[in-house]
Design an enzyme around this catalytic site. Sequence first.
Site, mmCIF file in Angstrom:
data_model
loop_
_atom_site.group_PDB
_atom_site.id
_atom_site.type_symbol
_atom_site.label_atom_id
_atom_site.label_comp_id
_atom_site.label_asym_id
_atom_site.label_seq_id
_atom_site.Cartn_x
_atom_site.Cartn_y
_atom_site.Cartn_z
ATOM 1 N N HIS A 130 -7.460 9.102 -1.587
ATOM 2 C CA HIS A 130 -8.597 9.834 -1.907
ATOM 3 C C HIS A 130 -9.407 10.136 -0.603
ATOM 4 O O HIS A 130 -9.630 9.278 0.186
ATOM 5 C CB HIS A 130 -9.457 9.255 -3.065
ATOM 6 C CG HIS A 130 -10.425 10.286 -3.571
ATOM 7 N ND1 HIS A 130 -11.586 10.424 -3.194
ATOM 8 C CD2 HIS A 130 -10.269 10.767 -4.800
ATOM 9 C CE1 HIS A 130 -12.383 11.430 -4.015
ATOM 10 N NE2 HIS A 130 -11.323 11.478 -4.955
ATOM 11 N N GLU A 163 -6.751 11.585 -10.755
ATOM 12 C CA GLU A 163 -5.724 12.679 -11.339
ATOM 13 C C GLU A 163 -4.368 11.809 -11.927
ATOM 14 O O GLU A 163 -3.930 12.377 -12.995
ATOM 15 C CB GLU A 163 -5.136 13.597 -10.095
ATOM 16 C CG GLU A 163 -6.079 14.213 -9.058
ATOM 17 C CD GLU A 163 -7.006 15.196 -9.933
ATOM 18 O OE1 GLU A 163 -6.744 15.763 -11.085
ATOM 19 O OE2 GLU A 163 -7.827 15.878 -9.514
HETATM 20 C C1 LIG Z 1 -6.191 12.746 -1.312
HETATM 21 C C2 LIG Z 1 -5.745 13.017 -0.085
HETATM 22 C C3 LIG Z 1 -5.596 14.336 0.587
HETATM 23 C C4 LIG Z 1 -6.828 12.113 0.774
HETATM 24 O O1 LIG Z 1 -6.103 12.018 2.280
HETATM 25 P P1 LIG Z 1 -6.457 11.129 3.134
HETATM 26 O O2 LIG Z 1 -7.729 10.112 2.829
HETATM 27 O O3 LIG Z 1 -7.419 12.247 4.151
HETATM 28 O O4 LIG Z 1 -5.623 10.588 3.989
HETATM 29 P P2 LIG Z 1 -4.813 10.892 5.175
HETATM 30 O O5 LIG Z 1 -4.211 12.151 5.016
HETATM 31 O O6 LIG Z 1 -5.602 10.274 6.328
HETATM 32 O O7 LIG Z 1 -3.417 9.983 5.203
HETATM 33 C C5 LIG Z 1 -3.411 8.620 5.783
HETATM 34 C C6 LIG Z 1 -2.097 7.968 5.789
HETATM 35 O O8 LIG Z 1 -1.689 7.469 4.125
HETATM 36 C C7 LIG Z 1 -0.722 8.433 3.905
HETATM 37 N N1 LIG Z 1 -0.916 9.046 2.506
HETATM 38 C C8 LIG Z 1 -2.107 9.280 2.407
HETATM 39 N N2 LIG Z 1 -1.808 9.577 0.808
HETATM 40 C C9 LIG Z 1 -0.606 9.364 0.489
HETATM 41 C C10 LIG Z 1 0.034 9.461 -0.935
HETATM 42 N N3 LIG Z 1 -0.526 10.124 -1.930
HETATM 43 N N4 LIG Z 1 1.322 9.170 -0.863
HETATM 44 C C11 LIG Z 1 1.932 8.783 0.484
HETATM 45 N N5 LIG Z 1 1.201 8.641 1.697
HETATM 46 C C12 LIG Z 1 0.040 8.912 1.502
HETATM 47 C C13 LIG Z 1 -0.592 9.754 4.816
HETATM 48 O O9 LIG Z 1 0.835 10.172 5.106
HETATM 49 C C14 LIG Z 1 -1.173 9.002 6.195
HETATM 50 O O10 LIG Z 1 0.023 8.433 6.718
HETATM 51 P P3 LIG Z 1 0.337 8.473 8.248
HETATM 52 O O11 LIG Z 1 -0.745 7.692 8.757
HETATM 53 O O12 LIG Z 1 1.602 7.390 8.435
HETATM 54 O O13 LIG Z 1 0.411 9.656 8.702
HETATM 55 C C15 LIG Z 1 -4.323 12.317 0.138
HETATM 56 O O14 LIG Z 1 -4.301 11.076 -0.184
HETATM 57 C C16 LIG Z 1 -3.311 12.755 -0.784
HETATM 58 O O15 LIG Z 1 -2.646 13.992 -0.298
HETATM 59 N N6 LIG Z 1 -2.807 12.232 -1.773
HETATM 60 C C17 LIG Z 1 -1.775 13.230 -2.991
HETATM 61 C C18 LIG Z 1 -2.569 14.434 -3.629
HETATM 62 C C19 LIG Z 1 -3.615 13.787 -4.918
HETATM 63 O O16 LIG Z 1 -3.223 12.742 -5.418
HETATM 64 N N7 LIG Z 1 -4.760 14.422 -4.755
HETATM 65 C C20 LIG Z 1 -5.689 14.242 -5.851
HETATM 66 C C21 LIG Z 1 -6.973 13.901 -5.107
HETATM 67 S S1 LIG Z 1 -8.342 13.631 -6.236
#
Ligand SMILES: CC(C)(COP(=O)(O)OP(=O)(O)OC[C@H]1O[C@@H](n2cnc3c(N)ncnc32)[C@H](O)[C@@H]1OP(=O)(O)O)[C@@H](O)C(=O)NCCC(=O)NCCS
Length: 374
Positions: free
Chosen positions: A260, A315
């Site tokens: 998140h 979600e």
């Molecule tokens: C929600 C989201 C966009 C938040 O992103 P964020 O906090 O900015 O996280 P980052 O993009 O900085 O990711 C950090 C690391 O964790 C990993 N990561 C983050 N969410 C992940 C997930 N759901 N599954 C697998 N790996 C994940 C990333 O690949 C990244 O790895 P790396 O450093 O090796 O490249 C992300 O977690 C995501 O795409 N989740 C899946 C979609 C989802 O459930 N959306 C609904 C949100 S309410």
Amino acid sequence: MTDSMPPDAAPPAPRLYSPGLEGIVAAETSLGYVDGEAGRLLYRGYRIGDLVEHGTYPAVANLLWTGEWVPQHHLPTAPVPEAVMVALRALPTTAKPMDALRTAVSVWGAMQVLDWPPTPEQARALTAFSPSALAAFARLRQGLEPVEPDPSLDLVPGFLYQLTGRPADPGTARALDAYFVVGAEHGLNASTFTARVITSTRSDIASAVTGAIGAMKGPLHGGAPSEVVEQIHKVGSPERAEAWVRDAIKRGERLMGFGHRVYRAYDPRAKALRRVVESMEHKPDWLELAIAVEDVALRVLAELHPDRALKTNVEYYAAAVLMGVGLTPDLFPATFALARHAGWTAHVLEQAGSNRLIRPDAIYTGPSERDLPT
Ligand SMILES: CC(C)(COP(=O)(O)OP(=O)(O)OC[C@H]1O[C@@H](n2cnc3c(N)ncnc32)[C@H](O)[C@@H]1OP(=O)(O)O)[C@@H](O)C(=O)NCCC(=O)NCCS
């Protein structure tokens, strides 16, 4: 950042520019508090987990509208006016449920006298109407006749009854009610901001909610629990979960329903929903599988990202609950919109209570003053 002006204009006073209004404070609110670091969500100071455990959606909606905690507050669904039914029958059966709901609220607004300022009674009437309208459209598109509201039922069991034509079992109704509670309010998101902007012009509550539904329809808002559903279907069985999760991450895929932007801890909404789902007496098979997949996913994510808190987000359990209660994935966004009615209408009341027309500024980036070509 400061803005720029055409070269022959007077030098401007520096003004802040924040694309998407990120970091800009545009309102004061006493309704919801989102604390991402600690994984806390409060409605009028009360913890979301406590509200799910001890309250119902009508009690929570009433809390948001009035500030009063009345746990036994009753709110049945309301009948659909004939003009709305005519509009719903005229829609193609392929119309998106969000479009049908937006249309229904707009027609409903045209049938009411909605004086300024908006009142809790207006909020209550609109929140009670919309589930009936969505249920009616969901039936009409299947060639079934709409079901009249049962005034003895509270809003969420009433919605399920009008959707299916049968009384829902208490565990199912309770799980969907919990989903409605956690979806009721979440700060100044795009749809809530839209509702406040419309209200700030002294427009009416139906216009504000019609606009809010339009804002929520966009794929960048409201999330996509249906992607979680797809993922669980791909896993297929608890025995395959570990291999599937590891392979997906190896392929560079993100596990839907985890991680998140704001919450660094387990999303408090997911925690509350999981508790409700786990206490269901008759868990549909789908829920059992979702719980098993979550346990594996959390373990694998913690192992692969020991320095990054990647926990379950709302979600995941939204999908689990919505599938578990038997809704088709194309009804998920409109069901989320029903839940958010309490928050939208509470923000409408709050905005009207200390109103100032919302009118931000834009930086002019077009040509300097010039003569029309002759
Ligand atoms: C929600 C989201 C966009 C938040 O992103 P964020 O906090 O900015 O996280 P980052 O993009 O900085 O990711 C950090 C690391 O964790 C990993 N990561 C983050 N969410 C992940 C997930 N759901 N599954 C697998 N790996 C994940 C990333 O690949 C990244 O790895 P790396 O450093 O090796 O490249 C992300 O977690 C995501 O795409 N989740 C899946 C979609 C989802 O459930 N959306 C609904 C949100 S309410």
